[in-house]
Structure formats: C-alpha cells, structure tokens
Design an enzyme around this catalytic site. Structure first.
Site, PDB file in Angstrom:
ATOM      1  N   HIS A  33       0.839  -1.211   0.000  1.00 39.38           N
ATOM      2  CA  HIS A  33       0.000   0.000   0.000  1.00 39.38           C
ATOM      3  C   HIS A  33       0.871   1.258   0.000  1.00 39.38           C
ATOM      4  O   HIS A  33       0.561   2.245  -0.674  1.00 39.38           O
ATOM      5  CB  HIS A  33      -0.898   0.042   1.241  1.00 39.38           C
ATOM      6  CG  HIS A  33      -1.910  -1.059   1.311  1.00 39.38           C
ATOM      7  ND1 HIS A  33      -1.816  -2.098   2.191  1.00 39.38           N
ATOM      8  CD2 HIS A  33      -3.051  -1.264   0.612  1.00 39.38           C
ATOM      9  CE1 HIS A  33      -2.854  -2.905   2.056  1.00 39.38           C
ATOM     10  NE2 HIS A  33      -3.623  -2.424   1.095  1.00 39.38           N
ATOM     11  N   LYS A 144      -1.372  -3.842  -8.890  1.00 37.80           N
ATOM     12  CA  LYS A 144      -1.480  -4.850  -9.951  1.00 37.80           C
ATOM     13  C   LYS A 144      -1.644  -6.261  -9.389  1.00 37.80           C
ATOM     14  O   LYS A 144      -1.908  -7.186 -10.121  1.00 37.80           O
ATOM     15  CB  LYS A 144      -0.244  -4.796 -10.853  1.00 37.80           C
ATOM     16  CG  LYS A 144      -0.296  -3.618 -11.831  1.00 37.80           C
ATOM     17  CD  LYS A 144       1.011  -3.409 -12.540  1.00 37.80           C
ATOM     18  CE  LYS A 144       1.163  -4.255 -13.761  1.00 37.80           C
ATOM     19  NZ  LYS A 144       2.342  -3.851 -14.565  1.00 37.80           N
ATOM     20  N   VAL A 172       4.314  -5.571  -4.597  1.00 37.69           N
ATOM     21  CA  VAL A 172       5.491  -5.614  -3.712  1.00 37.69           C
ATOM     22  C   VAL A 172       5.539  -7.013  -3.096  1.00 37.69           C
ATOM     23  O   VAL A 172       4.512  -7.546  -2.668  1.00 37.69           O
ATOM     24  CB  VAL A 172       5.392  -4.529  -2.620  1.00 37.69           C
ATOM     25  CG1 VAL A 172       6.570  -4.615  -1.663  1.00 37.69           C
ATOM     26  CG2 VAL A 172       5.332  -3.145  -3.263  1.00 37.69           C
TER      27      VAL A 172
END
Ligand code: PAF
Length: 274
Positions: A33, A144, A172
């Site tokens: 985030h 994504k 990530v």
C-alpha cells in the site's frame, strides 16, 4: 494528515485542493500500500487515501467480519508516507441507506476471480465509483496484484468517461517472492513458509512460455497438480491475454498468468506478466 469520516466533511476539506490523487484501501496497510501512496505523491499535489472494508464486495460466507482492522497503525503509516487526507467512513457514512444502485460490470466480472466470488466485482466497482464521486480525483492508484480488479476499474473509468487517470502499482513482494497481502496475516508459520510456492509456479509458467511452450493448458494443469501435491486447493491457474483476460489466441503475445489458490483457510491470489 487530516482524517474525515463524513462525506460532507471530506468534501469541505477538499475544496480548493489541486490535482487530487486517490489511493483506495481496505486498511491493514503494508509496504505494498505504501508504494501506491508513493506513486500517488509523484502524480499529484493532494494525496487522499481511503480506508473502508466494503461489505458489498464480500459474499456472506467470506471474511468480512474477520478482515483485519488496524486503524491506529494504518494512520501512523499513512501519515509517515505523506498522505494529506484520510477518508475513513463508517458503513453508515458511506451507505446511509441500502446501496440499491450498483455498477454492473460486463462479462469480465464472471471469469477468473469472479467465477469463484460471484458479485465481488459489482461490489468493488460500486464502491470505487462512489469514492470517485466523493473525492473527485484526477488520478487513482490501484495495485497490480489485484489484476482483474484493476482491469474492471480501468474499463469502468474509460466506458463511463470519468476524467480520472488510473495508475497500476507494481506488486510488492517479500524476499521469498510472496506477494504482500493483508490476508497473509491469516497464514500459520508453516503455511507462510509454503506460501511462496504460488509465485514460483507462476514464474515457471512464464519461463516455459518464454522458452517456446505454447500448450498453456498443460502448463496450467501442471501448476495445479504441483500445488495440490503441496496441500493447496486451487480455484484457477490461467494464462490469459493482458488486453482483456480472455484465453490466448496465438497472435497476442502480451500475456499474464493469474492464480487463486487456498492454503489451509487462506485464499491467496497472485499473477505474473509474461
Ligand atoms: O483492493 C482493495 O483493497 C479494494 O478492493 C478496494 C479497491 C479498496 C475497494 O474496496
């Protein structure tokens, strides 16, 4: 960082704010985030994050009630990341009356995750359009990792002519490859050790396609089999065209492989562009 729960208070605080970028979340924030927030800062003057666990996108048997809620820790992370305004409505703030008008995405809502989570993308599209209407951002950032969600939102924004640029943020990962997700917190220590297998299988499919393998069904089945042998229960492993998430037709080489699989009680999703 200003924090607002009510729509009216947020609108008042936003009046006069130039180039707004929105990062919608359901909280329980992690480094994935924060990377979306960092992208938002690059793209605009005023960064607005939202935290709202959206009941509309959960089926009755899903984890709406147990979804991790860590508001104080989330606020500290958003403040440190340079967010200007946090919109954190209660259900009564965002849905003061039953949300009977909804956004009905087209066929894409019934494939892949939508096949296993009927109504999920209707709930996502509805809350995202509502957040867009409240915040009126010039851009919005979505991860994504939720590849199909990103496509639903991009298509909705384009087809409804919303004047908003949709930015996709890269996934990530932990050092062992596991995509960061709020649901990783449900994993036991043993499951956490096993969890990176999902991404390894996706990478193997990518490598095989790069090496010239064209039988994508064979690759998908091999991954499902390998996951099952390690105790996973797979909803899908699917090689798809990036443009519309339909199966490859041989000519479009821009592909993505997506997967959803359960490890114990935890459903993990991931994807990898080819
Ligand atoms: O990806 C999420 O966290 C949610 O689906 C979103 C976009 C915030 C809508 O509730």
């Amino acid at each position: 960082m200003q924090i607002h729960a009510s729509v009216d208070a947020l609108r008042a605080a936003l009046s006069g704010c130039r180039h707004r970028v929105l990062v919608p979340t359901m909280g329980n924030l992690h480094a994935g985030h924060i990377s979306l927030i960092e992208q938002a800062r690059v793209h605009g003057d005023t960064v607005i994050a939202s935290i709202f666990v959206n009941r509309l996108q959960f089926a009755p048997h899903e984890d709406f009630d147990s979804y991790p809620r860590t508001f104080a820790a989330d606020c500290a992370k958003l403040e440190a990341a340079g967010v200007d305004l946090l919109f954190a409505p209660t259900e009564a703030d965002l849905y003061p009356e039953p949300q009977e008008y909804t956004v009905e995405p087209p066929a894409i809502q019934n494939i892949l995750d939508g096949e296993f989570r009927p109504g999920h993308f209707r709930g996502v599209a509805t809350v995202v359009l509502k957040l867009f209407n409240i915040v009126q951002p010039q851009a919005a950032v979505f991860g994504k990792k939720d590849y199909q969600q990103l496509m639903v939102i991009r298509n909705m924004t384009r087809q409804l002519a919303l004047p908003i640029t949709i930015i996709g943020g890269e996934t990530v990962r932990a050092d062992d490859g596991l995509a960061l997700s709020s649901r990783n917190g449900y994993l036991s220590p043993e499951e956490r050790t096993e969890a990176p297998r999902l991404y390894r299988e996706l990478n193997q499919i990518r490598a095989a396609i790069h090496a010239g393998e064209s039988d994508t069904l064979k690759l998908e089945n091999a991954a499902i089999f390998a996951l099952a042998a390690a105790g996973w229960k797979t909803d899908y492993v699917a090689v798809r065209q990036r443009s519309d998430l339909t199966p490859p037709n041989g000519s479009d080489r821009a592909l993505v492989v997506l997967a959803a699989s359960r490890l114990g009680g935890t459903r993990l999703i991931d994807n990898c562009e080819i």
